[in-house]
Design a protein around this motif. Structure first.
Motif, PDB file in Angstrom:
ATOM      1  N   ASP A 102       0.811  -1.175   0.006  1.00 43.16           N
ATOM      2  CA  ASP A 102      -0.157  -0.068   0.106  1.00 43.16           C
ATOM      3  C   ASP A 102       0.909   1.143  -0.180  1.00 43.16           C
ATOM      4  N   PRO A 103       0.324   2.403  -0.485  1.00 41.04           N
ATOM      5  CA  PRO A 103       1.153   3.468  -0.630  1.00 41.04           C
ATOM      6  C   PRO A 103       1.287   3.988   0.798  1.00 41.04           C
ATOM      7  N   GLY A 104       2.454   4.420   1.284  1.00 42.43           N
ATOM      8  CA  GLY A 104       2.805   4.805   2.554  1.00 42.43           C
ATOM      9  C   GLY A 104       3.201   4.065   3.449  1.00 42.43           C
ATOM     10  N   ILE A 105       3.318   2.630   3.079  1.00 41.32           N
ATOM     11  CA  ILE A 105       3.605   1.549   4.165  1.00 41.32           C
ATOM     12  C   ILE A 105       5.172   1.431   4.509  1.00 41.32           C
ATOM     13  N   GLY A 106       5.984   2.030   3.483  1.00 43.75           N
ATOM     14  CA  GLY A 106       7.447   2.055   3.695  1.00 43.75           C
ATOM     15  C   GLY A 106       8.241   1.439   2.789  1.00 43.75           C
ATOM     16  N   LYS A 107       7.706   1.256   1.622  1.00 41.29           N
ATOM     17  CA  LYS A 107       8.329   0.731   0.445  1.00 41.29           C
ATOM     18  C   LYS A 107       9.898   1.580   0.204  1.00 41.29           C
ATOM     19  N   SER A 108       9.703   2.766   0.059  1.00 42.31           N
ATOM     20  CA  SER A 108      10.764   3.562  -0.405  1.00 42.31           C
ATOM     21  C   SER A 108      11.986   3.572   0.707  1.00 42.31           C
ATOM     22  N   THR A 109      11.500   3.361   1.993  1.00 44.96           N
ATOM     23  CA  THR A 109      12.332   3.599   3.254  1.00 44.96           C
ATOM     24  C   THR A 109      13.099   2.294   2.952  1.00 44.96           C
ATOM     25  N   ARG A 120      14.656  11.985   2.978  1.00 43.90           N
ATOM     26  CA  ARG A 120      14.646  10.718   3.747  1.00 43.90           C
ATOM     27  C   ARG A 120      15.946  10.187   4.018  1.00 43.90           C
ATOM     28  N   ARG A 169      17.099  11.528   7.112  1.00 49.73           N
ATOM     29  CA  ARG A 169      16.339  11.146   8.297  1.00 49.73           C
ATOM     30  C   ARG A 169      16.926   9.537   8.675  1.00 49.73           C
ATOM     31  N   LEU A 170      17.184   8.682   7.623  1.00 50.46           N
ATOM     32  CA  LEU A 170      17.741   7.622   7.876  1.00 50.46           C
ATOM     33  C   LEU A 170      19.474   7.322   8.087  1.00 50.46           C
ATOM     34  N   MET A 191       8.843  -0.014  12.161  1.00 53.13           N
ATOM     35  CA  MET A 191       8.987   1.487  11.667  1.00 53.13           C
ATOM     36  C   MET A 191       9.347   2.494  12.849  1.00 53.13           C
ATOM     37  N   LYS A 192      10.454   2.789  12.951  1.00 56.18           N
ATOM     38  CA  LYS A 192      10.798   3.960  13.785  1.00 56.18           C
ATOM     39  C   LYS A 192      11.079   5.277  13.233  1.00 56.18           C
ATOM     40  N   GLU A 193      11.323   6.257  14.081  1.00 51.32           N
ATOM     41  CA  GLU A 193      11.679   7.547  13.561  1.00 51.32           C
ATOM     42  C   GLU A 193      12.627   7.704  12.615  1.00 51.32           C
ATOM     43  N   ASN A 194      13.677   6.844  12.828  1.00 48.42           N
ATOM     44  CA  ASN A 194      14.869   6.646  12.011  1.00 48.42           C
ATOM     45  C   ASN A 194      14.779   5.457  11.133  1.00 48.42           C
ATOM     46  N   GLY A 195      13.931   5.134  10.580  1.00 48.68           N
ATOM     47  CA  GLY A 195      13.659   4.062   9.525  1.00 48.68           C
ATOM     48  C   GLY A 195      13.280   2.809  10.134  1.00 48.68           C
TER      49      GLY A 195
END
Ligand code: TYD
Ligand code: MG
Length: 454
Positions: A92-99, A130, A133-134, A262-266
């Motif tokens: 789903d969009p926003g789930i964290g794929k790009s991260t 991003r 952040r990571l 999923m945390k603040e830094n990835g």
């Protein structure tokens, strides 16, 4: 080569192809979804025969995997990324794929590999933000914002990276196809081009794909048969857990899962998912029981929760989150018939805590126990775990990997295991276990063993 133009009609939902227009797609049954496409077919020329080998002589040498050193990811990939393979990560969009992809690229770049990240949806600045952040600042991660696959392939040919990541496949287009980016034709054609490139140059490619709830936009589902590996990134946005699940893998087993937080830094790996899933378990309340589930090669303890309340309407509603609603309805019927409880006028809510989904039949006994516990307002001893398949006659049937389930339950301090009788008999021969094993044959036995004393 002579080119022949040919008109075809393509279903916008599932990609079904037809020579004539149809009001309803014969495959997915969607109405008014066929659109006209012009397909240019190169007439097949006579070719010289390709190289033939024998099975005996065929080599597996090229299968030197690229290990990501993110162990949860390597696990679902079957031990790393195979050269020349195409991996699709859907979610789903926003789930964290790009991260996830950025962390994967950083892990590979850390091993002194050049990697190429091509994005079609975000700007360079967004990616940079991003990455900050990571705390990712590897020199070996190459970045491009591009939507044209031909151009991406040219970049990859020049740079010769160890891995190419394309985010997302829905934003890519091939110059040689007339339709808009995001349409089934474009998504399929772009993938097919990347596939050819991956196979010929031995470059592993990771594609990201959005899955939409209704599946109406050209989703990665049409691509599943084209790629080598399909991973789904799941989880509830309200929860911190993210599960990476193997749906298809030509180079490893399916049903594997990787668990992340999923945390603040990835995203961070979860080595002990059972402890995490049980962390917030309420003790001594009715309607809750723990199930030792096995996902792929790994046991995970999860909490099954049920709430049975009398319905304000005549007939009760049935809602299941994290479990198959049909299965829950079936088990409800078994309880009514075999134990004689009245459930038709009760609302039934079933939930697997933590946002994880359980598909295996071993869940059945957990559902039965949770339902009875809530219905009768009787607490299940918090040191008890249960698992087993339930048949239509109310019989409790054996499930696999019992030793693994037992080991995990014992490790987390549970003292009693309610299981199918046949499994209990097999486990009796096990030398060292200090857990109490109770074998049961029917759903009636659940009542006698778990809810005797009030
Ligand atoms: P993203 O990777 O952009 O999702 P996708 O590519 O699947 O659309 O991640 C989106 C969410 O993750 C966003 O809501 C913010 C959250 N997030 C964190 O909680 N921590 C982080 O370190 C990062 C990078 C994102
Ligand atoms: Mg993204």
């Amino acid at each position: 080569m002579a080119k022949k133009e040919q008109l075809t009609f393509l279903c916008g939902k599932c990609g079904f192809e037809s020579r004539k227009w149809l009001g309803q797609c014969p495959d997915c049954k969607k109405w008014d979804s066929m659109t006209e496409q012009v397909k240019t077919n190169a007439r097949t020329a006579r070719r010289a025969p390709g190289k033939i080998s024998t099975l005996q002589k065929a080599s597996t040498k090229e299968l030197q995997r690229l290990v990501t050193s993110i162990s949860e990811l390597d696990r679902v990939l079957g031990g790393g990324i195979v050269p020349g393979s195409l991996v699709l990560i859907g979610g789903d969009p926003g789930i964290g794929k790009s991260t996830l992809i950025l962390q994967l690229l950083s892990a590979l770049a850390g091993n002194n590999n050049k990697v190429l990240y091509v994005t079609g949806e975000e700007s360079e600045q967004q990616i940079k933000m991003r990455a900050e952040r990571l705390s990712i600042e590897d020199e070996q991660i190459f970045l491009a914002t591009e939507n044209c696959v031909e151009s991406i392939i040219a970049m990859a040919t020049e740079l010769k990276p160890a891995l190419l990541a394309v985010d997302s496949i829905q934003t890519m287009y091939s110059e040689e196809v007339g339709s808009a980016p995001g349409s089934v034709t474009q998504v399929r054609e772009s993938t097919s081009r990347l596939l050819t490139h991956a196979k010929t140059s031995n470059l592993p490619v990771i594609l990201i794909g959005h899955v939409t709830k209704d599946g109406s936009i050209a989703g990665p589902r049409v691509l599943e048969h084209m790629v080598d590996t399909v991973l789904y990134f799941e989880g509830d946005r309200g929860h911190i857990f993210r599960i990476l699940r193997t749906v298809k893998n030509r180079f490893g087993s399916t049903n594997e899962i990787g668990v992340f937080e999923m945390k603040e830094n990835g995203l961070s790996e979860v080595d002990n998912p059972s402890a995490l899933f049980l962390a917030e378990r309420p003790q001594n309340v009715p309607g809750s029981v723990v199930l030792p589930s096995v996902e792929g090669t790994r046991p995970i303890l999860v909490e099954v929760q049920a709430l049975v309340t009398s319905s304000s309407l005549g007939t009760g509603r049935r809602t299941a989150i994290g479990a198959d609603p049909q299965r829950v309805a079936l088990l409800t019927a078994v309880l009514e018939k075999k134990i004689g409880v009245t459930l038709f006028d009760q609302d039934i809510f079933l939930n697997i805590a933590g946002g994880i989904r359980i598909d295996e039949p071993a869940l059945d006994l957990g559902v039965i126990v949770a339902l009875l516990s809530s219905l009768h307002e009787r607490i299940v001893d918090p040191g008890v775990v249960v698992c087993g398949e339930v048949g239509l006659a109310g019989e409790i049937r054996a499930v696999g990997q019992m030793e693994m389930r037992l080991g995990e339950a014992q490790r987390l301090g549970f003292h009693t295991f309610l299981m199918p009788e046949s499994s209990a008999m097999q486990l009796e021969s096990l030398p060292s276990t200090n857990m109490k094993i109770i074998g049961i044959k029917t759903v009636q036995d659940v009542v006698t063993h778990l809810f005797v004393a009030r």
